[in-house]
Design an enzyme around this catalytic site. Sequence first.
Site, PDB file in Angstrom:
ATOM      1  N   ALA A 116       0.811  -1.214   0.000  1.00 57.97           N
ATOM      2  CA  ALA A 116       0.000   0.000   0.000  1.00 57.97           C
ATOM      3  C   ALA A 116       0.849   1.269   0.000  1.00 57.97           C
ATOM      4  CB  ALA A 116      -0.949  -0.010   1.186  1.00 57.97           C
ATOM      5  N   GLU A 117       1.789   1.428   0.933  1.00 56.61           N
ATOM      6  CA  GLU A 117       2.559   2.666   1.045  1.00 56.61           C
ATOM      7  C   GLU A 117       3.920   2.664   0.359  1.00 56.61           C
ATOM      8  OE1 GLU A 117       0.992   1.370   3.792  1.00 56.61           O
ATOM      9  OE2 GLU A 117      -0.617   2.824   3.893  1.00 56.61           O
ATOM     10  N   PRO A 118       4.601   1.534   0.192  1.00 56.23           N
ATOM     11  CA  PRO A 118       5.945   1.600  -0.409  1.00 56.23           C
ATOM     12  C   PRO A 118       6.041   2.343  -1.737  1.00 56.23           C
ATOM     13  CG  PRO A 118       5.626  -0.541   0.570  1.00 56.23           C
ATOM     14  CD  PRO A 118       4.305   0.182   0.685  1.00 56.23           C
TER      15      PRO A 118
END
Length: 174
Positions: A116-118
């Site tokens: 999701a965030e990488p």
Amino acid sequence: CLTGEIQIRRSDIHMDVGSSLNPAIDIGQIEGGFVMALGYLLTEEVLFGSAEGNNVPAHPSDPRSRFAANQIQLNIGTWNYKPPSAYDIPEQLNVSLLGLHPNPSPASVMKSKGIAEPPMALACAVVLAAKEAIYDVRRRLHGLENYVDIDLPLTTERIQRACLADSRSALSLT
């Protein structure tokens, strides 16, 4: 340099997601995280101003005034707050998944990895490329080689200021 506009022609992302549970969803998550970060870094400027100057009463119960004493957020809706649009994303966005690298952690879900965030960190490449372009403009138009500190988001106004587009020599066509 005169307009401060950034056009991203192409972005290539090759991401290790372990053993993908659903490649289509993973690719969508990567694209979404990348574009979301582009918004944070390029267009989504949160502006605050005096409550008195805007004829809006600021008091402790006003949720817009909780960030600074006697200040309110000026761009609450999308009229003044600019999330990324179709023209802000790369013209060509290529996303591929690294294969045959399952997550070795026993805590993983079916050998997958979080995604999701990488991809958000990858959008920093756009800011660094823009900063190199700013340095090039400053060197060519003004002969300047010095470091430039530019706050994020890298809005069109900040790019124009960093390029010294408001100086007379920048506008000379001779």
